[in-house]
Every structure is written in C-alpha cells, then in structure tokens.
Enzyme design. Structure first.
Site, PDB file in Angstrom:
ATOM      1  N   SER A  94       0.622  -1.324  -0.089  1.00 40.17           N
ATOM      2  CA  SER A  94       0.300  -0.168  -0.026  1.00 40.17           C
ATOM      3  C   SER A  94       0.690   1.411   0.532  1.00 40.17           C
ATOM      4  O   SER A  94       0.236   2.121  -0.218  1.00 40.17           O
ATOM      5  CB  SER A  94      -1.275   0.153   1.462  1.00 40.17           C
ATOM      6  OG  SER A  94       0.116  -0.256   2.063  1.00 40.17           O
ATOM      7  N   HIS A 130      -2.370  -3.253  -5.449  1.00 37.21           N
ATOM      8  CA  HIS A 130      -3.243  -2.749  -4.316  1.00 37.21           C
ATOM      9  C   HIS A 130      -4.702  -3.341  -4.431  1.00 37.21           C
ATOM     10  O   HIS A 130      -5.491  -2.137  -4.363  1.00 37.21           O
ATOM     11  CB  HIS A 130      -3.051  -1.158  -3.710  1.00 37.21           C
ATOM     12  CG  HIS A 130      -3.491  -0.695  -2.620  1.00 37.21           C
ATOM     13  ND1 HIS A 130      -3.728   0.322  -1.996  1.00 37.21           N
ATOM     14  CD2 HIS A 130      -3.371  -1.377  -1.098  1.00 37.21           C
ATOM     15  CE1 HIS A 130      -3.973   0.607  -0.964  1.00 37.21           C
ATOM     16  NE2 HIS A 130      -3.245  -0.754  -0.630  1.00 37.21           N
ATOM     17  N   GLU A 165      -6.028  -0.779  -6.709  1.00 34.58           N
ATOM     18  CA  GLU A 165      -4.845   1.005  -7.319  1.00 34.58           C
ATOM     19  C   GLU A 165      -4.239  -0.283  -8.107  1.00 34.58           C
ATOM     20  O   GLU A 165      -2.993  -0.666  -7.246  1.00 34.58           O
ATOM     21  CB  GLU A 165      -4.202   0.727  -5.578  1.00 34.58           C
ATOM     22  CG  GLU A 165      -4.035   2.780  -6.231  1.00 34.58           C
ATOM     23  CD  GLU A 165      -3.907   3.132  -4.925  1.00 34.58           C
ATOM     24  OE1 GLU A 165      -3.784   4.333  -5.357  1.00 34.58           O
ATOM     25  OE2 GLU A 165      -3.288   2.400  -3.870  1.00 34.58           O
ATOM     26  N   ASN A 181      -3.949   6.301   0.235  1.00 33.70           N
ATOM     27  CA  ASN A 181      -2.793   6.448   0.839  1.00 33.70           C
ATOM     28  C   ASN A 181      -2.352   7.518   1.108  1.00 33.70           C
ATOM     29  O   ASN A 181      -2.221   8.450   2.460  1.00 33.70           O
ATOM     30  CB  ASN A 181      -2.128   5.544   1.358  1.00 33.70           C
ATOM     31  CG  ASN A 181      -3.072   4.212   2.072  1.00 33.70           C
ATOM     32  OD1 ASN A 181      -4.111   4.037   3.015  1.00 33.70           O
ATOM     33  ND2 ASN A 181      -2.444   2.922   2.032  1.00 33.70           N
TER      34      ASN A 181
END
Length: 289
Positions: free
Chosen positions: A117, A138, A150, A188
C-alpha cells in the site's frame, strides 16, 4: 489467466484468494505453514456461509469456491501460476525475500505483483526476475467488500503486464484506478495524513476518541472515523505507511504521531489484537481513552 498464486494468508491474502476463487480462478495460497492456510480457508468458509444466510449464495457454491483454493507448502508449488500476488506484511525486507524465493520457480510468462500500500514498486522490482512483468496491485480491506483496486506500474513495467492485470481485476468486479509510483500512491497519500493527524489531535488533547471519530463521520460524511479505520487497518500498518511517506518525500507533514508509535510499541495494534484506539473484545467496540 487461469491460476492465481497468493502469498500470505492473513486478512488481505485470504480476501484476495476468496474473490479470485469466487471469480472462477484456481488459487494456490501459501503462508509460513500449511496450518495457517487451512485456518484461512476456515475463515473464508465462514464468510461465504454468511452470504448463504443472506441469500446471496447457494450452499453448494461454498464448496465449489473453497475447492478452488489449494494450500501451497512451498514456493516451488507456484510454478504453474499465471499471476502471483504477494500479500505479506508491509515490510520491504519481507517482500523482497519472498520475491527472491518465488522468482526462482516461475516461468518466463508468469506475472508478479505486490499488494503493498506504500512501498515503491520500482525499488521492489529489484528482487524479481523480470521487472517488466511486475507491478503493484493494491487491494483494499476487506477485499470481498471494497470495490477498488489501485494499480501501480514500476519504471520497467510494460503495457502488456498492466493490461493483463487490469483484466484480472475487472473480472473480480472491482473498479480500477492507476497511480504513479510515488510514496503512498493515491489513496494512502491522502488517507494516512488524516489518520496521523487524528492521532496527533488525540495525543495533544484536542478531543477524545469518540468526538474525533464522530466529528469526521458526521461533519465530513465519512462512513467511519479515522481512529476506527486505523484500528481496522492495523496501527502497525498505519505506522509503516506513515514512515514510508515520511522517508520517501522528506516532508515533515508525514512525520508519524508520537501516540501512534507508542500504541504500536505497546502491541495495541487495533482490532486484530483486540485493542487499539478501541477495545474490541466485547460485543461493541469501546474507546480506550
């Protein structure tokens, strides 16, 4: 693409195995022991049973899905896989060791991916046989519920790799977004500063846990507060990502909150350990301060 390998049978790896098997793929799943994989399969079975209870699946479909998931005792078992996804802890050294090991057993067409991540894909690609066939994939937690993947390409990742893995992701019923290989990628990069700032606010006495979370749920219309979400993600994972963001950008705004570090040092990692910002051992989570 017919066979998917998943390395890591924790919450993320088990979720990836489950959605892949539900989409019709044969799945090879590994962890530090076959017993851990069998435990993960039991957990998957319980989740699927809930779908049966809700009328979303037939009972016989549960056996079919579980039958598609096979424990892999050794990385050599992954030789027939078309795609191998690493879903181990968010530690670069751990991920590198996994890729160096499994890379010895894959064929020239096998695609490799990491569920990181935050760790740079180009840097992790140093540990794979062919960086052109490697990228970040991800998933979001919990994988069976969250509808997003992702995709992050490294400097050497070729279009054919991206196209093949995007087809795989869409076959799971997921929405796909593409991110550059920058610290934290998209989600993130935006989320962790909010969680970290909530930790700063709590540590500095700005407000208590309940009010911080309610403020974000109602005031920002978020489905859950940042401290609750941190407990679900795992405070150790949040800290690892904050450190990657801080080190990767050099920007002090990503400096991990002292309270977050203290909780991790205490072993209060969130829901998975029963205690984080909330006590999860009772019928309902209760703020710990």
């Amino acid at each position: 693409m017919k066979t998917i390998g998943v390395i890591g049978a924790g919450q993320m790896g088990a979720g990836i195995a489950q959605v892949s098997a539900q989409a019709g793929y044969r799945v090879l799943l590994s962890d530090m022991s076959v017993e851990l994989v069998e435990k993960a399969k039991v957990g998957i079975g319980k989740l699927l049973a809930r779908n049966v209870a809700k009328g979303k699946m037939l009972p016989e479909e549960v056996d079919t899905v579980l039958g598609r998931i096979t424990p892999a005792a050794d990385h050599s078992d992954f030789a027939p896989c078309d795609l191998i996804i690493e879903a181990a802890s968010e530690r670069e050294s751990t991920k590198r060791a996994i890729f160096e090991s499994v890379g010895k057993h894959v064929g020239p067409e096998t695609l490799l991916a990491t569920n990181t991540s935050s760790i740079p894909i180009t840097r992790l690609a140093q540990s794979v046989p062919d960086p052109a066939r490697f990228m970040g994939v991800h998933f979001f937690n919990p994988v069976p519920v969250m509808g997003l993947i992702e995709l992050i390409r490294g400097l050497a990742t070729v279009d054919a790799t991206v196209d093949a893995i995007e087809i795989y992701g869409r076959s799971l019923g997921k929405n796909i977004i593409h991110a550059d290989d920058a610290p934290g990628f998209i989600v993130n990069r935006i989320l962790m500063p909010m969680i970290n700032e909530a930790c700063f606010a709590l540590g500095e006495g700005v407000a208590n846990i309940a009010d911080i979370d309610m403020g974000c749920r109602i005031g920002l219309n978020h489905p859950m507060g940042p401290l609750t979400l941190a407990d679900f993600i795992g405070l150790d994972t949040c800290l690892d990502i904050c450190r990657v963001l801080h080190e990767g950008t050099g920007d002090q705004k990503f400096r991990p909150a002292p309270l977050l570090i203290k909780y991790v040092e205490a072993g209060w990692l969130g829901k998975k350990t029963g205690r984080g910002f909330y006590d999860w051992t009772g019928p309902e989570p209760v703020p710990t301060r």
